[in-house]
Write an enzyme that holds these catalytic residues in place. Structure first.
Site, PDB file in Angstrom:
ATOM      1  N   LYS A 273      22.200  16.449  -7.046  1.00  0.00           N
ATOM      2  CA  LYS A 273      22.070  15.000  -6.851  1.00  0.00           C
ATOM      3  C   LYS A 273      22.295  14.258  -8.168  1.00  0.00           C
ATOM      4  CE  LYS A 273      19.112  14.890  -2.772  1.00  0.00           C
ATOM      5  NZ  LYS A 273      20.207  14.389  -1.923  1.00  0.00           N
TER       6      LYS A 273
ATOM      7  N   PRO B  27       0.831  -1.206   0.000  1.00  0.00           N
ATOM      8  CA  PRO B  27       0.000   0.000   0.000  1.00  0.00           C
ATOM      9  C   PRO B  27       0.866   1.256   0.000  1.00  0.00           C
ATOM     10  CG  PRO B  27      -0.805  -1.594   1.614  1.00  0.00           C
ATOM     11  CD  PRO B  27       0.515  -2.105   1.111  1.00  0.00           C
ATOM     12  N   GLU B  28       0.550   2.172  -0.910  1.00  0.00           N
ATOM     13  CA  GLU B  28       1.268   3.435  -0.986  1.00  0.00           C
ATOM     14  C   GLU B  28       0.366   4.539  -0.436  1.00  0.00           C
ATOM     15  OE1 GLU B  28       3.102   3.966  -4.832  1.00  0.00           O
ATOM     16  OE2 GLU B  28       3.723   1.874  -4.941  1.00  0.00           O
TER      17      GLU B  28
ATOM     18  N   HIS C  96      -4.713 -14.648   9.789  1.00  0.00           N
ATOM     19  CA  HIS C  96      -3.950 -13.402   9.669  1.00  0.00           C
ATOM     20  C   HIS C  96      -4.660 -12.191  10.277  1.00  0.00           C
ATOM     21  CE1 HIS C  96      -1.450 -15.821   7.117  1.00  0.00           C
ATOM     22  NE2 HIS C  96      -2.321 -15.861   6.139  1.00  0.00           N
TER      23      HIS C  96
ATOM     24  N   ARG D 191      13.752  -2.342  -7.799  1.00  0.00           N
ATOM     25  CA  ARG D 191      12.315  -2.249  -8.059  1.00  0.00           C
ATOM     26  C   ARG D 191      12.066  -2.211  -9.554  1.00  0.00           C
ATOM     27  NH1 ARG D 191       9.694  -0.442  -3.529  1.00  0.00           N
ATOM     28  NH2 ARG D 191       7.884  -1.427  -4.504  1.00  0.00           N
TER      29      ARG D 191
ATOM     30  N   LYS E 160       3.005   6.954   5.014  1.00  0.00           N
ATOM     31  CA  LYS E 160       2.205   5.732   4.926  1.00  0.00           C
ATOM     32  C   LYS E 160       1.782   5.229   6.305  1.00  0.00           C
ATOM     33  CE  LYS E 160       4.752   4.401   0.758  1.00  0.00           C
ATOM     34  NZ  LYS E 160       5.582   3.364   0.112  1.00  0.00           N
TER      35      LYS E 160
ATOM     36  N   ARG F 190       1.611 -11.135   5.588  1.00  0.00           N
ATOM     37  CA  ARG F 190       3.076 -11.209   5.552  1.00  0.00           C
ATOM     38  C   ARG F 190       3.729 -10.657   6.820  1.00  0.00           C
ATOM     39  NH1 ARG F 190       5.152  -9.512  -0.373  1.00  0.00           N
ATOM     40  NH2 ARG F 190       7.043 -10.446   0.503  1.00  0.00           N
TER      41      ARG F 190
END
Length: 271
Positions: A151, A2-3, A90, A260, A57, A109
């Site tokens: 950067k 989840p973002e 769970h 990613r 988050k 998880r």
């Protein structure tokens, strides 16, 4: 995972059921989450929930005694259910309310977290060094230009760095860079102000649209009513490596960046 949009959708879903409710119990069936659920988490019992906020988050349940900090991890979800609802696999934590309902935390998880903080939450180690919220005014082109100055790191990695801006995970970083026409491997410090202005606008627009659509459900995410989000139907690049670009018809490329999956169009996002 989840973002920001998924966590915000969860906050919006649980808030009407929690606000001004007295907590009558906290049942912890499995304390072995990312960090063990501390005994002091029980201090929320007897307290009234004064506010439900999101920072990055993290979800923050405010009481007069302190704040419960919840993180959904990789696969966590929160649902509002009648207290009599049978417990399923769970279902690790129940926050019991005077209304007869429970806030149930399910996490297959077990990378999520359920913590307690008596300090001002901004001083908590998990929250103290976070960057600005992308949907608030503090995230703007002036801020981003200064944050990225000099950067050499890839811009996608910078977007996903919570010290620079919070909550922009892999899904939305891919989508925002595509919408802005910026190659994900571009050195962040070399992006001119004009393109940064577009990028900031696209990050805000895409996150806001994702929240409106109920978030993105790829596998695990459901909202507080147990329903999936529908933003996945609007994804242009994420999860579409090898398919055709929705803008130009070119085949989308997929690489690993910071371990990613990173998908982009080499024509629409020239390096």
């Amino acid at each position: 995972m989840p973002e920001l949009p998924e966590v915000e959708v969860t906050r919006q879903g649980i808030s009407p059921h929690l606000l001004d409710q007295q907590v009558t119990g906290l049942t912890v069936r499995n304390a072995s989450l990312r960090w063990p659920v501390p005994e002091v988490a029980q201090q929320i019992v007897g307290q009234t929930i004064r506010g439900i906020r999101r920072r990055a988050k993290y979800l923050l349940l405010d009481t007069d005694a302190g704040t419960t900090i919840v993180h959904l991890g990789m696969s966590g979800s929160l649902r509002i259910l009648p207290k009599s609802t049978p417990v399923e696999k769970h279902d690790h934590i129940d926050l019991e309310l005077a209304s007869g309902k429970v806030l149930r935390f399910n996490d297959p998880r077990r990378f999520g977290a359920w913590l307690w903080c008596e300090l001002p939450e901004a001083a908590h180690p998990l929250l103290a060094k976070l960057g600005p919220e992308p949907l608030q005014s503090g995230f703007n082109v002036d801020y981003l230009a200064k944050a990225l100055e000099g950067k050499k790191k890839a811009v996608k990695l910078c977007l996903m760095d919570n010290h620079i801006v919070v909550g922009v995970g892999n899904i939305y970083a891919n989508e925002a860079l595509f919408a802005a026409g910026i190659h994900p491997q571009t050195e962040a410090g070399r992006i001119d102000r004009e393109r940064l202005t577009v990028l900031v606008a696209e990050v805000k627009q895409i996150l806001a649209q994702a929240i409106k659509q109920g978030g993105t459900t790829l596998k695990d995410f459901t909202n507080a009513d147990g329903k999936p989000g529908y933003f996945a139907q609007k994804l242009h690049v994420y999860g579409r490596g090898g398919e055709t670009c929705t803008q130009c018809g070119n085949l989308l490329s997929e690489i690993k960046l910071g371990q990613r999956a990173t998908v982009f169009c080499g024509l629409c996002q020239p390096r």
